[in-house]
Design an enzyme around this catalytic site. Sequence first.
Site, PDB file in Angstrom:
ATOM      1  N   SER A 145      10.442 -45.947  -4.282  1.00  0.00           N
ATOM      2  CA  SER A 145       9.010 -46.105  -4.073  1.00  0.00           C
ATOM      3  C   SER A 145       8.698 -47.579  -3.848  1.00  0.00           C
ATOM      4  O   SER A 145       9.424 -48.459  -4.335  1.00  0.00           O
ATOM      5  CB  SER A 145       8.230 -45.601  -5.288  1.00  0.00           C
ATOM      6  OG  SER A 145       6.851 -45.911  -5.190  1.00  0.00           O
ATOM      7  N   TYR A 158       6.136 -45.398 -14.523  1.00  0.00           N
ATOM      8  CA  TYR A 158       6.584 -44.885 -13.224  1.00  0.00           C
ATOM      9  C   TYR A 158       7.261 -45.988 -12.420  1.00  0.00           C
ATOM     10  O   TYR A 158       8.340 -45.791 -11.843  1.00  0.00           O
ATOM     11  CB  TYR A 158       5.391 -44.318 -12.449  1.00  0.00           C
ATOM     12  CG  TYR A 158       5.758 -43.835 -11.060  1.00  0.00           C
ATOM     13  CD1 TYR A 158       6.508 -42.683 -10.891  1.00  0.00           C
ATOM     14  CD2 TYR A 158       5.360 -44.551  -9.927  1.00  0.00           C
ATOM     15  CE1 TYR A 158       6.857 -42.240  -9.617  1.00  0.00           C
ATOM     16  CE2 TYR A 158       5.700 -44.114  -8.658  1.00  0.00           C
ATOM     17  CZ  TYR A 158       6.447 -42.957  -8.508  1.00  0.00           C
ATOM     18  OH  TYR A 158       6.795 -42.532  -7.254  1.00  0.00           O
TER      19      TYR A 158
END
Length: 266
Positions: A145, A158
């Site tokens: 990501s 995250y």
Amino acid sequence: MKRTSLVNKKIIITGASSGIGEKVAWYVAKERGIPIILARSRDKLEHLKADILYSFHIDSPIYIVDLLNKQETKKVINEIIENHDPVHGLINNAGIGMFAELSAMNDGDIESMIQLNVTSLIGITKQLLPYFQKQSLAHIVNIASQAGKIATPKACVYAATKHAVLGFTNGLRLELTASSNIYVTAVNLGPVKTNFLHTADPTGRYEKNVARYMLDPDDVAKKIVQQLFIPKREINLPFWMEIGSRIYQLFPAICEKLFKSQFMKK
């Protein structure tokens, strides 16, 4: 570099019941590859299998597995190797995000993110690595990501998991430099319009705030499949966000001050 044909290439795809994983499986089959699709939802996998069979006459094997269960996962990977040899690729797509300040998160949610996003990904890769080293060509793709490059508020855990995925991918690529038969690629994405955000932020606030920036999962999947069996270090989408992450690495304090409102979108 000309890409190796995907015809009859068998590629394991985790988290294939929806979103990016589902789309990647579709485009692998469209290019006459054989997606081996893994997820928890039998109904969704069977529906995808039927669609692929109808559209491309490709029989896509399905495996129902909870990747949070280490022993169950090991058993499934062993079954895939035994039943579908040779397997040529692995796309570690399964993942989960939960957007909240650390003080508001419960321990179970934290552990689930770390287990699914990092521990399971590393475990599956490690299990398949000796097998891939015996193949003439293999490709490992890890869905990371842009959060692995720039952490933001309400996503610290995250972001930590995606930092880990990116670090693991880069380190593994360097370990395998002498082994030209295994390609290792990280995919760093900005927000994608999938059900992922419904879990990450049930309020819908983040999705609303970044709606105009969101990537189409169909476009993302096409890009990933186009780069299979090419020695690609990273796939970064969208391009402007990758440029931003590079600037951030050079001037983090300035960026955090100038773009504070952007970092607070969650």
